[in-house]
Design a protein around this motif. Structure first.
Motif, PDB file in Angstrom:
ATOM      1  N   LYS A 229      -8.369   6.030  -9.805  1.00  0.00           N
ATOM      2  CA  LYS A 229      -7.983   7.042  -8.828  1.00  0.00           C
ATOM      3  C   LYS A 229      -6.679   7.692  -9.287  1.00  0.00           C
ATOM      4  O   LYS A 229      -5.645   7.032  -9.376  1.00  0.00           O
ATOM      5  N   VAL A 230      -6.753   8.981  -9.603  1.00  0.00           N
ATOM      6  CA  VAL A 230      -5.583   9.710 -10.083  1.00  0.00           C
ATOM      7  C   VAL A 230      -5.512  11.047  -9.359  1.00  0.00           C
ATOM      8  O   VAL A 230      -6.519  11.743  -9.208  1.00  0.00           O
ATOM      9  N   LYS A 231      -4.316  11.416  -8.922  1.00  0.00           N
ATOM     10  CA  LYS A 231      -4.108  12.687  -8.233  1.00  0.00           C
ATOM     11  C   LYS A 231      -4.159  13.840  -9.232  1.00  0.00           C
ATOM     12  O   LYS A 231      -3.566  13.773 -10.309  1.00  0.00           O
ATOM     13  N   ARG A 232      -4.849  14.913  -8.858  1.00  0.00           N
ATOM     14  CA  ARG A 232      -4.917  16.098  -9.711  1.00  0.00           C
ATOM     15  C   ARG A 232      -4.709  17.341  -8.854  1.00  0.00           C
ATOM     16  O   ARG A 232      -5.034  17.369  -7.666  1.00  0.00           O
ATOM     17  N   HIS A 233      -4.167  18.377  -9.495  1.00  0.00           N
ATOM     18  CA  HIS A 233      -3.846  19.600  -8.769  1.00  0.00           C
ATOM     19  C   HIS A 233      -5.100  20.370  -8.390  1.00  0.00           C
ATOM     20  O   HIS A 233      -5.133  21.062  -7.370  1.00  0.00           O
ATOM     21  N   GLY A 234      -6.126  20.288  -9.232  1.00  0.00           N
ATOM     22  CA  GLY A 234      -7.363  20.995  -8.935  1.00  0.00           C
ATOM     23  C   GLY A 234      -7.517  22.283  -9.696  1.00  0.00           C
ATOM     24  O   GLY A 234      -8.220  23.196  -9.258  1.00  0.00           O
ATOM     25  N   VAL A 290      -2.869  19.945 -20.793  1.00  0.00           N
ATOM     26  CA  VAL A 290      -2.975  19.109 -19.603  1.00  0.00           C
ATOM     27  C   VAL A 290      -1.595  18.531 -19.306  1.00  0.00           C
ATOM     28  O   VAL A 290      -0.976  17.913 -20.178  1.00  0.00           O
ATOM     29  N   ILE A 291      -1.112  18.750 -18.106  1.00  0.00           N
ATOM     30  CA  ILE A 291       0.199  18.238 -17.706  1.00  0.00           C
ATOM     31  C   ILE A 291       0.008  16.893 -17.014  1.00  0.00           C
ATOM     32  O   ILE A 291      -0.844  16.754 -16.130  1.00  0.00           O
ATOM     33  N   VAL A 292       0.789  15.903 -17.440  1.00  0.00           N
ATOM     34  CA  VAL A 292       0.736  14.562 -16.848  1.00  0.00           C
ATOM     35  C   VAL A 292       2.167  14.178 -16.479  1.00  0.00           C
ATOM     36  O   VAL A 292       3.029  14.052 -17.333  1.00  0.00           O
ATOM     37  N   HIS A 331      -0.757  14.032 -11.571  1.00  0.00           N
ATOM     38  CA  HIS A 331       0.555  13.481 -11.244  1.00  0.00           C
ATOM     39  C   HIS A 331       0.412  12.104 -10.614  1.00  0.00           C
ATOM     40  O   HIS A 331      -0.589  11.799  -9.957  1.00  0.00           O
ATOM     41  N   CYS A 332       1.420  11.285 -10.868  1.00  0.00           N
ATOM     42  CA  CYS A 332       1.491   9.968 -10.240  1.00  0.00           C
ATOM     43  C   CYS A 332       2.425  10.076  -9.043  1.00  0.00           C
ATOM     44  O   CYS A 332       3.605  10.392  -9.204  1.00  0.00           O
ATOM     45  N   PRO A 347      -1.762   4.554 -19.056  1.00  0.00           N
ATOM     46  CA  PRO A 347      -2.414   5.804 -19.452  1.00  0.00           C
ATOM     47  C   PRO A 347      -3.479   6.295 -18.485  1.00  0.00           C
ATOM     48  O   PRO A 347      -4.406   7.008 -18.888  1.00  0.00           O
ATOM     49  N   GLY A 348      -3.352   5.960 -17.196  1.00  0.00           N
ATOM     50  CA  GLY A 348      -4.382   6.350 -16.241  1.00  0.00           C
ATOM     51  C   GLY A 348      -4.605   7.847 -16.153  1.00  0.00           C
ATOM     52  O   GLY A 348      -5.744   8.312 -16.019  1.00  0.00           O
ATOM     53  N   MET A 349      -3.528   8.633 -16.224  1.00  0.00           N
ATOM     54  CA  MET A 349      -3.695  10.087 -16.145  1.00  0.00           C
ATOM     55  C   MET A 349      -4.428  10.624 -17.367  1.00  0.00           C
ATOM     56  O   MET A 349      -5.221  11.567 -17.274  1.00  0.00           O
ATOM     57  N   LEU A 350      -4.198  10.023 -18.530  1.00  0.00           N
ATOM     58  CA  LEU A 350      -4.890  10.453 -19.742  1.00  0.00           C
ATOM     59  C   LEU A 350      -6.358  10.039 -19.693  1.00  0.00           C
ATOM     60  O   LEU A 350      -7.245  10.781 -20.136  1.00  0.00           O
ATOM     61  N   LEU A 351      -6.622   8.852 -19.141  1.00  0.00           N
ATOM     62  CA  LEU A 351      -8.013   8.438 -18.956  1.00  0.00           C
ATOM     63  C   LEU A 351      -8.737   9.383 -17.998  1.00  0.00           C
ATOM     64  O   LEU A 351      -9.916   9.708 -18.201  1.00  0.00           O
TER      65      LEU A 351
END
Length: 442
Positions: A229-234, A290-292, A331-332, A347-351
């Motif tokens: 579960k990772v937050k994304r801007h959309g 991709v911004i993380v 974003h975390c 590396p959850g955002m990269l996954l």
């Protein structure tokens, strides 16, 4: 102190034949300043400390039978030891390993000796002479953890190491599961065994193709993908393709100027000089951006999610006007005390980008200004660029030095130019780094 310049030698080989020159009774590699009687093109760099061997592919219209066969070279006493060492190093090592899964988690073993001593790895090891990969991994697993494994098929085959590394290993990695967890660890090889989520496992192993295999397992496992579960801007839809060249960008300190009290409103967002130009250059050369970003302010409840979205909307609006498109922002929203999958260096955002946008480790870069950014890229198994003013880099040099980022730069534009050079010709770019960045080596 910077690293002293190496002695450069040229290793020319084609179809098992090696070009050598005789020098006072010894057969050796030609040196860089010596003229070759045929054209060549770069084919790799081998670093042996004081000696660096530049591999070259000859451009010939015939088979050079008069050259020296690589296998016969080992039987000769008149060959320079560096030649034998370089040829031996090019011989591919074969290992066989397995990703054993239980739901979204994978089994890792902690090694007592060898390359992974003190680190976690997936079960497996070197194949014995005449052994098939399947038999090898079953034997290794039984030796290491004392239980039989059930193989569910080949996950992939990998070659470890990036250009510039002196040795390569061919890795056969399988998928599998256990019928029993009655482990009997071999004490001179394994000190512990445990189950981890993929994001955590990636931070624990230093084996390059184990990292790539863990990412591939994650992408093939519905349970693992759903568990992340990772937050994304959309900014982008899900599943936009596969194996897309990607540059991951940290935000604060890379794209915009950081603030002691966090960037909490759109008006506080200030692009760093050259950041837009660097992003445009990367985009024009085919990378998706991709911004993380770790957002501690959200984690400490100082920045509500809707307000963070407004900051990002303003940033994207400015980038769009400059002709720069960001594929997605992850974003975390957790603080530094969290043990979440998405907070770098996990590396959850990269996954998530691998799952959603087709990013893959071997075609990706991670660009950041903090040691945790470089750690994140290394965990994911991609190349890394460390950016920031020299005073900033000197402050964190001790933390970053063991991570060996491929690129070190003052800012995003300089890093983008280096990434372009490196990716267009990694051999040439590796050769440029005869003296490492002083903020890392000093």
């Amino acid at each position: 102190m910077g690293r002293k310049l190496s002695r450069d030698h040229v290793f020319v080989e084609t179809d098992g034949q090696v070009y050598l020159v005789r020098d006072r009774g010894t057969l050796r590699f030609p040196r860089v300043r010596e003229t070759l009687p045929f054209p060549t093109e770069p084919n790799g760099v081998m670093d042996f400390g004081d000696d660096r061997v530049l591999r070259q592919k000859p451009l010939l219209d015939h088979h050079p039978e008069e050259w020296f066969g690589r296998d016969a070279i080992f039987e000769r006493s008149d060959v320079d030891p560096l030649v034998k060492r370089a040829i031996y190093t090019t011989m591919i090592r074969c290992v066989s390993e397995v990703i054993l899964s239980k739901g979204p988690r994978v089994l890792m073993v902690k090694a007592v000796r060898g390359f992974s001593k003190g680190h976690w790895n997936v079960p497996g090891g070197f194949m014995d002479y005449g052994e098939s990969p399947e038999v090898g991994v079953e034997r290794e697993a039984e030796e290491e953890i004392g239980v039989d494994i059930v193989l569910d098929g080949l996950l992939n085959v990998y070659v470890s190491g990036f250009p510039g590394k002196p040795a390569y290993t061919l890795g056969f990695v399988y998928k599998g599961h256990l019928d029993s967890e009655a482990f009997h660890l071999k004490p001179d090889e394994i000190e512990d065994v445990a189950w981890f989520t993929v994001d955590k496992a990636l931070t624990l192993t230093r084996n390059p193709f184990a990292k790539w295999a863990l990412v591939d397992f994650f992408l093939q496992s519905g349970e693992a993908r759903a568990a992340l579960k990772v937050k994304r801007h959309g900014s982008a839809p899900h599943a936009t393709g596969s194996d897309r060249p990607t540059v991951f960008l940290d935000r604060d300190g890379v794209i915009n100027r950081g603030r002691a009290g966090y960037v909490r409103t759109p008006d506080q967002f200030e692009f760093l000089a050259g950041a837009m130009d660097g992003m445009r250059l990367l985009q024009d050369r085919g990378w998706q951006l991709v911004i993380v970003t770790n957002q501690d302010a959200a984690g400490w409840k100082l920045l509500p999610e809707p307000q963070l979205a407004r900051v990002h909307d303003r940033m994207l609006e400015s980038l769009d006007k400059a002709g720069v498109h960001v594929a997605e922002i992850y974003h975390c929203p957790h603080n530094v005390l969290s043990d979440c999958a998405c907070r770098k260096p996990r590396p959850g955002m990269l996954l998530a980008a691998a799952r959603d946008l087709g990013a893959r480790p071997r075609g990706a870069w991670m660009v950041g200004d903090k040691p945790s950014d470089v750690e994140t890229g290394r965990a994911f198994g991609c190349r890394t660029a460390w950016v920031g003013p020299k005073a900033w880099r000197k402050r964190f040099a001790a933390e970053v030095r063991p991570l060996s980022p491929e690129v070190v730069a003052d800012g995003l534009l300089e890093a983008a130019r280096a990434i372009v050079r490196y990716s267009e010709d990694p051999v040439v770019e590796a050769s440029r780094k005869s003296v490492a960045d002083p903020t890392i080596t000093s």
